[in-house]
Design an enzyme around this catalytic site. Sequence first.
Site, PDB file in Angstrom:
ATOM      1  N   ASP A 100      14.712 -14.971  -6.252  1.00  0.00           N
ATOM      2  CA  ASP A 100      15.699 -14.042  -5.358  1.00  0.00           C
ATOM      3  C   ASP A 100      16.993 -14.595  -5.208  1.00  0.00           C
ATOM      4  OD1 ASP A 100      15.231 -15.857  -3.231  1.00  0.00           O
ATOM      5  OD2 ASP A 100      14.266 -14.466  -2.094  1.00  0.00           O
ATOM      6  N   SER A 101      18.131 -13.941  -4.554  1.00  0.00           N
ATOM      7  CA  SER A 101      19.296 -14.257  -4.698  1.00  0.00           C
ATOM      8  C   SER A 101      19.577 -15.021  -3.247  1.00  0.00           C
ATOM      9  CB  SER A 101      20.271 -13.069  -4.677  1.00  0.00           C
ATOM     10  OG  SER A 101      19.976 -12.587  -3.483  1.00  0.00           O
ATOM     11  N   GLY A 102      18.481 -15.139  -2.527  1.00  0.00           N
ATOM     12  CA  GLY A 102      18.986 -15.705  -1.196  1.00  0.00           C
ATOM     13  C   GLY A 102      19.300 -14.987  -0.104  1.00  0.00           C
ATOM     14  N   GLY A 103      19.624 -13.502  -0.426  1.00  0.00           N
ATOM     15  CA  GLY A 103      20.365 -12.759   0.165  1.00  0.00           C
ATOM     16  C   GLY A 103      19.310 -12.376   1.538  1.00  0.00           C
ATOM     17  N   TYR A 104      18.241 -12.068   1.362  1.00  0.00           N
ATOM     18  CA  TYR A 104      17.435 -11.701   2.381  1.00  0.00           C
ATOM     19  C   TYR A 104      17.124 -12.908   3.450  1.00  0.00           C
ATOM     20  CZ  TYR A 104      13.039 -10.152   4.596  1.00  0.00           C
ATOM     21  OH  TYR A 104      11.917  -9.791   5.374  1.00  0.00           O
ATOM     22  N   ASP A 154      22.578  -9.516  -2.306  1.00  0.00           N
ATOM     23  CA  ASP A 154      22.853  -8.222  -1.461  1.00  0.00           C
ATOM     24  C   ASP A 154      22.973  -8.372  -0.076  1.00  0.00           C
ATOM     25  OD1 ASP A 154      20.140  -8.947  -1.534  1.00  0.00           O
ATOM     26  OD2 ASP A 154      19.302  -7.028  -1.324  1.00  0.00           O
ATOM     27  N   GLN A 206      19.882  -0.763  -2.063  1.00  0.00           N
ATOM     28  CA  GLN A 206      19.678  -0.841  -0.517  1.00  0.00           C
ATOM     29  C   GLN A 206      19.843   0.652  -0.084  1.00  0.00           C
ATOM     30  OE1 GLN A 206      18.626  -2.929   1.468  1.00  0.00           O
ATOM     31  NE2 GLN A 206      18.768  -4.942   0.288  1.00  0.00           N
ATOM     32  N   GLY A 233      15.143  -3.864   0.928  1.00  0.00           N
ATOM     33  CA  GLY A 233      15.528  -3.398   2.294  1.00  0.00           C
ATOM     34  C   GLY A 233      14.070  -2.393   2.552  1.00  0.00           C
ATOM     35  N   ASP A 283       6.179  -8.768  -5.161  1.00  0.00           N
ATOM     36  CA  ASP A 283       5.900  -9.978  -4.675  1.00  0.00           C
ATOM     37  C   ASP A 283       5.695  -9.981  -3.187  1.00  0.00           C
ATOM     38  OD1 ASP A 283       8.769  -9.587  -3.773  1.00  0.00           O
ATOM     39  OD2 ASP A 283       7.923 -11.391  -2.785  1.00  0.00           O
ATOM     40  N   CYS A 321     -16.911 -11.427  -6.733  1.00  0.00           N
ATOM     41  CA  CYS A 321     -15.669 -12.405  -7.115  1.00  0.00           C
ATOM     42  C   CYS A 321     -16.015 -13.341  -8.070  1.00  0.00           C
ATOM     43  CB  CYS A 321     -14.937 -12.606  -5.880  1.00  0.00           C
ATOM     44  SG  CYS A 321     -13.530 -13.496  -6.325  1.00  0.00           S
ATOM     45  N   CYS A 323     -13.887 -15.949  -8.575  1.00  0.00           N
ATOM     46  CA  CYS A 323     -12.759 -17.180  -8.400  1.00  0.00           C
ATOM     47  C   CYS A 323     -13.787 -18.212  -8.134  1.00  0.00           C
ATOM     48  CB  CYS A 323     -11.911 -16.677  -7.338  1.00  0.00           C
ATOM     49  SG  CYS A 323     -12.481 -17.044  -5.484  1.00  0.00           S
ATOM     50  N   CYS A 326     -15.282 -18.430  -4.529  1.00  0.00           N
ATOM     51  CA  CYS A 326     -16.493 -17.496  -4.667  1.00  0.00           C
ATOM     52  C   CYS A 326     -17.607 -18.106  -5.332  1.00  0.00           C
ATOM     53  CB  CYS A 326     -16.386 -15.986  -4.720  1.00  0.00           C
ATOM     54  SG  CYS A 326     -15.265 -15.403  -3.332  1.00  0.00           S
ATOM     55  N   HIS A 352      -8.685 -17.763  -3.555  1.00  0.00           N
ATOM     56  CA  HIS A 352      -9.502 -16.342  -3.735  1.00  0.00           C
ATOM     57  C   HIS A 352      -8.571 -15.334  -3.330  1.00  0.00           C
ATOM     58  CE1 HIS A 352     -12.248 -13.229  -2.684  1.00  0.00           C
ATOM     59  NE2 HIS A 352     -11.311 -12.820  -1.713  1.00  0.00           N
TER      60      HIS A 352
END
Lengths: 387, 387
Positions: A100-104, A154, A206, A233, A283, A321, A323, A326, A352
């Site tokens: 990500d760009s760092g904006g958030y 953004d 946005q 957003g 994500d 499961c 994994c 488990c 898990h």
Amino acid sequence: MSDNICNASDTFGLEISHTAGRARAGKLTTPHGQVDTPVFMPVGTVGSVKAVTPEQVHAAGSRMILGNTYHLMLRPGAETVATLGGLHQLMAWDGPILTDSGGYQVFSLAHRRKLDEDGVTFRSHIDGSKVRLTPEIAVQIQHLLGSDVMMQLDECPPGQADHDTVAAAVARSADWAAKCKSAWLQTKETPHSPGLKPQALFGIQQGGVYPDLRARSAAALVELDLPGYAIGGVSVGEGHDAMKLVLDNIHDQFPADRPRYLMGVGEPRDMLAAVAAGVDMFDCVLPTRNARNSQAFTWNGRMKMRNAQWATDTAPLEESCHCYTCRNFSRGALRHLFMAGEMTGPTLLTIHNLHFFATFTAAIRQAIIDDNFPAMSQKLLNYMYVH
Amino acid sequence: MSDNICNASDTFGLEISHTAGRARAGKLTTPHGQVDTPVFMPVGTVGSVKAVTPEQVHAAGSRMILGNTYHLMLRPGAETVATLGGLHQLMAWDGPILTDSGGYQVFSLAHRRKLDEDGVTFRSHIDGSKVRLTPEIAVQIQHLLGSDVMMQLDECPPGQADHDTVAAAVARSADWAAKCKSAWLQTKETPHSPGLKPQALFGIQQGGVYPDLRARSAAALVELDLPGYAIGGVSVGEGHDAMKLVLDNIHDQFPADRPRYLMGVGEPRDMLAAVAAGVDMFDCVLPTRNARNSQAFTWNGRMKMRNAQWATDTAPLEESCHCYTCRNFSRGALRHLFMAGEMTGPTLLTIHNLHFFATFTAAIRQAIIDDNFPAMSQKLLNYMYVH
């Protein structure tokens, strides 16, 4: 796949193989390999998916991960990451990475933030040092990190922001998207290292909960003809129904041949709604952060592994499961590790939860392919939220 | 191998294949498989080797681990461990496990300790609850844990204790050894679970730095004809030279056909001296605890991975090392993970350190087999401590 300069190449693009209504199943090609879509990306904020090695991330079924420009630019610094061979090398992750760009994070973590036309100046939350981030710098940093997908810078206003505030953020974000595109094209012409694999740039929509602003934002981004588009957003406190209203329109707002990425969303219910609306990528910190707080995701809902009810339970966390956790540990053992404060507890639960998100996403994909998505989606919702 | 009742059986015993002076290379047979000796056991205090999964422990080369009776009796409790299938099941470790008796921790960790002829009463360091530990209870707990090797309850006086104090501790420890033997034979006759694999019992020599008391302690234990003998009360501040004086006599004090275990020792220099004196088994928190503090063990000595000198170093921690960490991560990446406080830092360094101790022990063993132990030992000391 289109073959215009911005989107397509042999190294990046989405190929959709099946649709079910607006839901899409496909393959995303990146310079670091292909991944099936819909895809869920675990978050590797500071150069590591917390509590697990990349080998464990891969074994859990994750195929593409996310890194954070904000955190990495502050520590160890983008130049250092580049010196160490780039983010893939640093993290020992050979699959695709989106940064990500760092904006958030600037808008959620940084101190004494000051916004202007050209960018944002803030104080690092680590040492209080003054840092400048502009569209050009965000691209340059992500270029140094060497991610497969970079995000535009953004402005992400709070979920409850009024129409005027959000409109200003939309205008600024559109302007910054154009600046990011120029900077990105520049990095393609003069890469900082000759061996660097080509990178894609995604724009970020946005507009908050305002349909007119969402439409305006999307139109400005599509005008730029970028390799992919993100819906930003959301998951900032607006709620599931408001999110659905935003998602309802993306099918018409974005071109079908570009990947659509819903940022920060990982609540299974929201993911199902988003896939139904045509989202391909996700994500979220949910599987990893909740694991560290002893919460397990299962097909039958969530389990708090600190609960006394598991103390002498010899069954695995989830019978069905496959994994590592488990296959090897009882609920009683996991509870004990959490109660004793052993690091292995978070590690095992992260394994898990990542496996759950990988199989959950694979099940969604299979349902789309089998033309069974709406029924499957309802069934999953019943399993996870109703009983 | 002898075939008397206490030592040998198909399920437990040491077979020595090579000797070099007093140094021994062999194979220790346990109900959970064979391990090459000399063997180093990582410490899994509370049911987990800290920061790593059992899969990572095994991949690092460790083959036998240690669990702590004191910690496990307090949390989750021996009955709970038994209900969960025993310590092997709880930890998901299918190899041999040795459990200490809790004696050392009672004397180093517990609050308001009160010693009497029959045992010790103390307050838990976790919740202040009153706990009683006797030789019989220590055996019963380790029986419930189901370890391959259980240790007698002993009294471990401080390193600077005077002759009279240590003499009293030796007498009490000898008495408790006899009581442990009776309790242990009882568990063999009436195991708490029919499927339980047979367990071995080791005695623990005390005697501090006083040769007469060491001899007295050893004689009392050997009289009991136990499956193995440990040297306790070293590595409690007496120093390398005092430790060597203790070790000088074990060759004559203990029968050649029983394993000898030097408790709590893991400093490579001390291990070399101990192997030269005839020790077969070791345990220590050094590789795991130091890893969490960013210290790496290498053939060329130690490295603090937080040091700024590694910030942009693209080389692996140790060029010649084949561990997961060295195959995948640069020194710069490791430093970054520690500076950023990521859990992956301790995990990766634990993997490396466990691998180092496994290969270090394997190199010692090979040198004994190759009849090259003293030269090899000197070479290793030069590498690790001199330059």
